[in-house]
Write a protein that holds these residues in place. Sequence first.
Motif, mmCIF file in Angstrom:
data_model
loop_
_atom_site.group_PDB
_atom_site.id
_atom_site.type_symbol
_atom_site.label_atom_id
_atom_site.label_comp_id
_atom_site.label_asym_id
_atom_site.label_seq_id
_atom_site.Cartn_x
_atom_site.Cartn_y
_atom_site.Cartn_z
ATOM 1 N N MET A 1 0.845 -1.176 0.000
ATOM 2 C CA MET A 1 0.000 0.000 0.000
ATOM 3 C C MET A 1 0.886 1.233 0.000
ATOM 4 O O MET A 1 1.392 1.637 1.021
ATOM 5 C CB MET A 1 -0.893 0.015 1.231
ATOM 6 N N GLU A 2 1.126 1.805 -1.160
ATOM 7 C CA GLU A 2 2.089 2.874 -1.227
ATOM 8 C C GLU A 2 1.549 4.180 -1.806
ATOM 9 O O GLU A 2 1.810 5.240 -1.287
ATOM 10 C CB GLU A 2 3.290 2.453 -2.107
ATOM 11 N N LEU A 3 0.840 4.093 -2.931
ATOM 12 C CA LEU A 3 0.552 5.290 -3.704
ATOM 13 C C LEU A 3 -0.840 5.829 -3.438
ATOM 14 O O LEU A 3 -1.780 5.083 -3.237
ATOM 15 C CB LEU A 3 0.716 4.990 -5.202
ATOM 16 N N ALA A 117 -6.694 1.946 6.811
ATOM 17 C CA ALA A 117 -5.570 1.020 6.988
ATOM 18 C C ALA A 117 -4.739 1.357 8.217
ATOM 19 O O ALA A 117 -4.256 0.462 8.908
ATOM 20 C CB ALA A 117 -4.696 1.023 5.736
ATOM 21 N N ALA A 118 -4.562 2.636 8.491
ATOM 22 C CA ALA A 118 -3.761 3.049 9.647
ATOM 23 C C ALA A 118 -4.150 4.452 10.070
ATOM 24 O O ALA A 118 -4.556 5.274 9.248
ATOM 25 C CB ALA A 118 -2.270 2.993 9.331
ATOM 26 N N VAL A 119 -3.998 4.731 11.379
ATOM 27 C CA VAL A 119 -4.231 6.073 11.919
ATOM 28 C C VAL A 119 -2.934 6.532 12.580
ATOM 29 O O VAL A 119 -2.831 6.609 13.795
ATOM 30 C CB VAL A 119 -5.397 6.096 12.931
ATOM 31 N N ASP A 120 -1.928 6.763 11.732
ATOM 32 C CA ASP A 120 -0.597 7.122 12.217
ATOM 33 C C ASP A 120 -0.397 8.626 12.051
ATOM 34 O O ASP A 120 0.062 9.098 11.011
ATOM 35 C CB ASP A 120 0.463 6.338 11.431
ATOM 36 N N TYR A 129 -2.797 4.994 3.167
ATOM 37 C CA TYR A 129 -3.162 4.355 4.429
ATOM 38 C C TYR A 129 -4.431 4.943 5.036
ATOM 39 O O TYR A 129 -4.906 4.465 6.066
ATOM 40 C CB TYR A 129 -2.004 4.462 5.430
ATOM 41 N N ASP A 130 -4.958 6.011 4.417
ATOM 42 C CA ASP A 130 -6.211 6.589 4.903
ATOM 43 C C ASP A 130 -7.410 6.036 4.144
ATOM 44 O O ASP A 130 -8.510 6.575 4.224
ATOM 45 C CB ASP A 130 -6.181 8.117 4.781
ATOM 46 N N GLN A 131 -7.204 4.942 3.429
ATOM 47 C CA GLN A 131 -8.276 4.318 2.664
ATOM 48 C C GLN A 131 -8.746 3.032 3.332
ATOM 49 O O GLN A 131 -8.058 2.468 4.190
ATOM 50 C CB GLN A 131 -7.794 4.013 1.242
ATOM 51 N N VAL A 132 -9.909 2.576 2.917
ATOM 52 C CA VAL A 132 -10.469 1.305 3.394
ATOM 53 C C VAL A 132 -10.078 0.239 2.376
ATOM 54 O O VAL A 132 -10.516 0.273 1.222
ATOM 55 C CB VAL A 132 -12.000 1.373 3.510
ATOM 56 N N PHE A 133 -9.227 -0.692 2.795
ATOM 57 C CA PHE A 133 -8.810 -1.792 1.930
ATOM 58 C C PHE A 133 -9.688 -3.009 2.199
ATOM 59 O O PHE A 133 -9.983 -3.327 3.352
ATOM 60 C CB PHE A 133 -7.338 -2.146 2.170
ATOM 61 N N VAL A 134 -10.069 -3.688 1.143
ATOM 62 C CA VAL A 134 -10.937 -4.855 1.295
ATOM 63 C C VAL A 134 -10.266 -5.908 2.162
ATOM 64 O O VAL A 134 -10.842 -6.395 3.142
ATOM 65 C CB VAL A 134 -11.325 -5.442 -0.081
#
Length: 560
Positions: A1-3, A117-120, A129-134
């Motif tokens: 999960m990068e871009l 994905a993360a709350v860093d 990382y601010d998206q919802v991944f399946v």
Amino acid sequence: MELPVGGGMRRSASHTSLSESDDFELTRLLSKPRINVERQRSFDDRSLSDVSHSGGYGRGGAFDGMYSPGGGLRSLVGTPASSALHSFEPHPIVGDAWEALRRSLVFFRGQPLGTVAAVDHASEEVLNYDQVFVRDFVPSALAFLMNGEPDIVKNFLLKTLLLQGWEKKVDRFKLGEGAMPASFKVMHDAKKGVETLHADFGESAIGRVAPVDSGFWWIILLRAYTKSTGDFTLAETPECQKGMRLILSLCLSEGFDTFPTLLCADGCCMIDRRMGVYGYPIEIQALFFMALRCALQMLKHDNEGKEFVEKIATRLHALSYHMRSYFWLDFQQLNDIYRYKTEEYSHTAVNKFNVIPDSIPDWLFDFMPCQGGFFIGNVSPARMDFRWFALGNMIAIVSSLATPEQSVAIMDLIEERWEELIGEMPLKICYPAIENHEWRIVTGCDPKNTRWSYHNGGSWPVLLWLLTAACIKTGRPQIARRAIDLAERRLLKDGWPEYYDGKLGRYVGKQARKFQTWSIAGYLVAKMMLEDPSHIGMISLEDDKAMLKPVLKRSASWTN
């Protein structure tokens, strides 16, 4: 999960957000009542031969015994419902984990829709990382289901189903209609006062690879929701039935394949960067098998569904035989491969894939115990990837792709090679790491996948939930308890990292995000399953007698 995801996703009529009619459809489906029904006989006990020869079954017949007793409870003030059911004293970090999980919730038009994905907040770059991944949401969904909070899971299933209907293009090429998104993001327009969804189907991913696993996880989660709540009406809706058929049509179409396994590109699953898993990776094959079995339970035997049911039954027989015969490796099989002859040309060939014995890596001879075994990473012509991949092997146990004997052998291997596979932080995503010249060739000199880091031998706490499920199913909960004890010493103190680095998993990953949601949710699911093992019924599939016949059983007969 990068871009980060761009706004270039196209659908018919050039819309990049859900339309009002789509939102109406969601509201209509959400308003349907949930029904809990006691059943006479579990579909899990039915064999494929029962399905293949039956002319169909009545409403809800595929969901026999689907209701889970714990599914009706709801937590109060964030307290896990499972704690109220048992006398177990919760670990001090459980409360912190629930608070962190709830902070990751994403809302769309007032309804909880998933977890980011993360709350860093300490990280300068959000990336995606601010998206919802399946795939990332699955352990979060299971945690909420086990805690008696199914609404967010239902919302997620329905919204991703609507996203599936979008027109999906990468440059000028159109993806298959059944492809599910890798992730989506809620976009807020402050001026217009509206919220829209933007989805990524692979056009913004590393290498522009579509997520093969998303559709499988969606089917698996739909069954978990149904089994937890007893709400079989959701899976029976025309929308969910069509969604499953579209996913399956991508996988069951006929072509040039001579194997029942799925041919995939590198980076199409949890290992979403170049790591040499192209071909027939164990993770995809195990998820494919599990999704087929879940779909078999939920598809209606109507005019549209019956054809898929028959195709699934046929494919499962072939897939189970292929995986159990050719992907399985134990001491005896390793010895057989070591003695293989090559260039065999006949139907009676023993070395069917023309594997060169000299290609067996040196580390494997010392790694393989006399008792124990595992499904290797990949099998294709003249190639065997002998690496251990945790997710594929754990799913193989949970889905009963592994026979009972093979499941026991996998757990034996974990105990025998505890330091290598568990170390100081569970669980190695793969073993061993590739390095030096091989690393340069296989990864393309990937600076993130250096040896014993990230996907290249890194340790991922999220895998705790799958390890725990496998341990419970095989009657070895003490292995899970030991692994969870290790994780509890550091997870909260280290800020719930995405992954750990080092041969023993001793160091927080060099690029690991903190407060990684699936690390948090994976821990919670593992704890709740240990406290109430009946929760495993959401994801576990029992052995199918019809598929157990043509199986090679080596580990069971091998002794010192």
